[in-house]
Design a protein around this motif. Structure first.
Motif, PDB file in Angstrom:
ATOM      1  N   GLU A  21      11.116 -49.688  42.492  1.00 24.19           N
ATOM      2  CA  GLU A  21      10.865 -49.520  40.981  1.00 24.19           C
ATOM      3  C   GLU A  21      11.956 -48.823  40.367  1.00 24.19           C
ATOM      4  N   ARG A  22      12.540 -47.790  40.884  1.00 23.80           N
ATOM      5  CA  ARG A  22      13.641 -47.083  40.406  1.00 23.80           C
ATOM      6  C   ARG A  22      14.781 -48.273  40.236  1.00 23.80           C
ATOM      7  N   ASN A  23      15.003 -48.801  41.273  1.00 23.46           N
ATOM      8  CA  ASN A  23      16.324 -49.802  41.317  1.00 23.46           C
ATOM      9  C   ASN A  23      16.102 -50.773  40.388  1.00 23.46           C
ATOM     10  N   ARG A  24      14.690 -51.445  40.088  1.00 29.09           N
ATOM     11  CA  ARG A  24      14.716 -52.254  39.115  1.00 29.09           C
ATOM     12  C   ARG A  24      14.718 -51.609  37.908  1.00 29.09           C
ATOM     13  N   GLU A  25      14.335 -50.604  37.219  1.00 29.11           N
ATOM     14  CA  GLU A  25      14.543 -49.876  35.984  1.00 29.11           C
ATOM     15  C   GLU A  25      16.026 -49.682  35.633  1.00 29.11           C
ATOM     16  N   ARG A  26      16.730 -49.109  37.023  1.00 28.96           N
ATOM     17  CA  ARG A  26      17.990 -49.072  36.669  1.00 28.96           C
ATOM     18  C   ARG A  26      18.979 -50.432  36.327  1.00 28.96           C
ATOM     19  N   ILE A  27      18.502 -51.387  36.967  1.00 26.18           N
ATOM     20  CA  ILE A  27      19.087 -52.580  36.747  1.00 26.18           C
ATOM     21  C   ILE A  27      18.832 -53.188  35.270  1.00 26.18           C
TER      22      ILE A  27
END
Length: 230
Positions: A21-27
């Motif tokens: 989820e953190r990767n998704r929001e970062r992207i």
């Protein structure tokens, strides 16, 4: 119903792990920055670099650029639809119409990516297109009201607003930081040309299907043509 058949707004069958989820929001945050600066021609690789993730991680979260665009610009498209609603609430339809045009063109000027989004359609981006279609219906009503006041020329067509957004996107992309307010003069000139009485007849409006095909055009980075990792 299989997972692939779920409505795009339906919750995922399994929540993402916290790191995913953190990767998704970062992207998404990185894509907002990159698209606002460079427009939709920016590559998925440039978004991955901005996000600090590998390209494989990028494509696991967003297999196509259309899916990324959907996630990044859904709030902008909602604000666009809200601008139509606000214009319909104005007791003076002509004033509401002018305010709508100025507001949306300002949104384009503030975000090169959104300037492109308004003139490109993404059939795979269901949530985005749903809001666009809802806004279009309100826009048609707004145009009808403005015509009824006698202030908007009778031969103005809803497709003319798409042409306005296309023209404004071109000006915004061409002038950039060198003349960032040039779009304001162009929009003012266009609005004056819309006001009745008309100075003369207009050429025929483009066919709806022709404009739709123009909005489907794939850019250099393959926006409409699903840039993927395969």
């Amino acid at each position: 119903m299989t997972r692939g058949d779920q409505h795009p707004d339906a919750p995922a069958a399994q929540p993402l792990r916290s790191d995913a989820e953190r990767n998704r929001e970062r992207i998404i945050a990185a894509a907002r920055t990159v698209f606002a600066r460079d427009g939709l021609n920016a590559s998925m690789a440039s978004v991955a670099r901005e996000a600090g993730v590998g390209i494989a991680t990028m494509f696991r979260r967003f297999p196509t650029k259309a899916e990324l665009v959907d996630a990044v610009f859904i709030d902008r498209m909602t604000a666009y639809a809200d601008a139509v609603t606000a214009a319909l609430g104005d007791p003076d339809p002509w004033h509401g119409f002018v305010g709508y045009v100025e507001t949306v063109c300002a949104m384009q000027a503030a975000d090169y990516g959104f300037a492109d989004v308004l003139t490109t359609t993404f059939p795979a981006a269901k949530a985005l297109e749903h809001r666009r279609n809802a806004a279009y219906e309100g826009m048609v009503e707004l145009i009808g009201r403005a015509k009824a006041t006698g202030r908007l020329r009778a031969d103005f067509d809803p497709s003319d607003l798409l042409l306005v957004h296309m023209a404004n996107a071109g000006v915004v992309n061409a002038t950039g930081d060198a003349a960032p307010d040039a779009w304001r003069r162009v929009v003012a000139l266009l609005i004056q040309s819309f006001e009745a009485p008309a100075r003369g007849p207009l050429p025929a409006s483009p066919e709806h299907d022709a404009l739709y095909q123009a909005m489907l055009r794939p850019g250099p980075a393959g926006v409409a043509a699903s840039e993927s990792g395969g």
